[in-house]
Design a protein around this motif. Structure first.
Motif, mmCIF file in Angstrom:
data_model
loop_
_atom_site.group_PDB
_atom_site.id
_atom_site.type_symbol
_atom_site.label_atom_id
_atom_site.label_comp_id
_atom_site.label_asym_id
_atom_site.label_seq_id
_atom_site.Cartn_x
_atom_site.Cartn_y
_atom_site.Cartn_z
ATOM 1 N N GLU A 292 -9.738 8.311 -2.992
ATOM 2 C CA GLU A 292 -9.163 7.270 -3.844
ATOM 3 C C GLU A 292 -7.649 7.187 -3.650
ATOM 4 O O GLU A 292 -6.947 8.205 -3.719
ATOM 5 C CB GLU A 292 -9.470 7.551 -5.304
ATOM 6 C CG GLU A 292 -10.931 7.405 -5.661
ATOM 7 C CD GLU A 292 -11.420 5.982 -5.468
ATOM 8 O OE1 GLU A 292 -10.631 5.037 -5.752
ATOM 9 O OE2 GLU A 292 -12.558 5.803 -5.023
ATOM 10 N N GLU A 295 -3.064 5.700 -7.887
ATOM 11 C CA GLU A 295 -2.839 4.522 -8.711
ATOM 12 C C GLU A 295 -1.344 4.330 -8.949
ATOM 13 O O GLU A 295 -0.626 5.272 -9.288
ATOM 14 C CB GLU A 295 -3.557 4.686 -10.055
ATOM 15 C CG GLU A 295 -3.449 3.471 -10.949
ATOM 16 C CD GLU A 295 -4.218 3.657 -12.239
ATOM 17 O OE1 GLU A 295 -4.107 2.791 -13.124
ATOM 18 O OE2 GLU A 295 -4.916 4.691 -12.370
ATOM 19 N N THR A 303 -9.721 1.996 0.710
ATOM 20 C CA THR A 303 -10.308 3.337 0.607
ATOM 21 C C THR A 303 -10.891 3.747 1.945
ATOM 22 O O THR A 303 -11.662 2.983 2.542
ATOM 23 C CB THR A 303 -11.415 3.337 -0.456
ATOM 24 O OG1 THR A 303 -10.853 2.953 -1.718
ATOM 25 C CG2 THR A 303 -12.046 4.710 -0.568
#
Length: 325
Positions: A292, A295, A303
């Motif tokens: 991942e 963020e 990904t």
């Protein structure tokens, strides 16, 4: 004028001669066991019953043979053989059985084998992004271990050990792709740390003197490898760095090694402890990063099909202290 011998004197002489003959024919053990007969005969014949020359002479002779009883010979220890000998307890020597704690501290040099990733655009064919392989260099890291074990008294030892490998940073360029494509491709950087629970066996060589004991070892166990946040670094200066989450793998681990132990005397009242200098090779299995993107940070390029991964091995030089209990 002929001298007449009294009947009592003749009886005493006959008894003395008979005792002398029996004493000469009897075994040594019987002579010792029957010493009371010689002592009594000598005491009565020579001392009180008759003061004459003949009685005194024979009485004295009886006492000389009897006198005080001869002490029995010392028992000679029997030498056991065969199964009886094996059953005798053996005193614990420098390799006697016993439990111990072992503490170890060293430096680990890691290696990343077959490091690669499958980028977001990988499709497994000629059209998509290729699988990219990397030559990663891993920094040195500290390694510590604590173990509890037992020596079995015949050169063999066994133990359970917890090995902790500190954080080590890694970085490296791409080397080739499958299928082969022109570059440049991205480089990689990140960090890794490991934890391994091992069952170790040892053999101590006891043919060295001076308290020095060489040994060899092998182990089998489980490892937990964790890759920290890792980053794809595009060689183009104006390209965005793409970073991804951490990830962990668990799997089979094994080790081999050799070393030497030296007696250092008691530690905190223990039996003589041993100071160890050892080399070990660990195969800790694979380590894989998270797929991942981070963020709110770099890594908005998609990904990966498969995150960065490699096979982790460590070579360790360490100093340990083995304390019996």
């Amino acid at each position: 004028m002929e001298r007449t011998t009294s009947p009592s004197t003749r009886i005493l002489l006959a008894a003395g001669l008979a005792g002398f003959a029996l004493g000469a024919l009897a075994p040594v053990g019987a002579q010792n066991g029957a010493a009371w007969a010689q002592e009594d005969g000598g005491h009565e014949d020579g001392g009180h019953e008759d003061g004459g020359h003949e009685g005194g002479g024979h009485g004295g002779g009886g006492k000389g043979h009897g006198g005080k009883p001869v002490p029995p010979p010392e028992e000679v220890p029997l030498i056991q053989s065969g199964e009886n000998a094996a059953a005798q307890p053996v005193a614990a020597g420098p390799f006697g059985p016993g439990s111990y704690f072992r503490f170890e501290l060293g430096a680990a040099r890691g290696s990343a084998g077959d490091a690669n990733w499958l980028p977001p655009g990988f499709e497994g064919g000629e059209e998509g992004d290729p699988q990219v392989f990397f030559d990663l260099d891993i920094d040195n890291a500290a390694m510590g271990a604590i173990a509890i074990g037992r020596s079995y008294g015949n050169g063999w030892r066994g133990e359970v050990a917890l090995n902790i490998f500190g954080r080590a940073d890694f970085a490296g360029p791409w080397t080739y792709t499958v299928p082969e494509t022109d570059g440049p491709h991205a480089d990689m950087e990140g960090s890794v740390r490991s934890l391994a629970l091992m069952a170790n066996g040892y053999y101590d060589f006891d043919n060295f003197g001076g308290g020095v004991t060489p040994f060899v070892t092998a182990g089998l166990g489980l490892a937990r490898n964790t890759m920290g946040q890792w980053t794809r670094i595009n060689p183009a200066e104006d390209s965005v760095r793409r970073s991804f989450e951490s990830g962990s793998d668990s799997g089979l681990a094994w080790s081999i090694g050799a070393g030497v132990a030296v007696d250092v005397g008691p530690v905190l009242g223990s039996a003589p402890a041993k100071l160890e200098l050892a080399w070990r090779y660990f195969d800790l299995g694979s380590v894989t990063g998270g797929a991942e993107p981070l963020e709110g940070g770099p890594g908005q390029g998609g990904t990966p099909v498969e995150a960065l991964n490699f096979d982790l091995t460590e070579q360790v030089i360490s100093v340990g202290l083995r304390i019996p209990f």
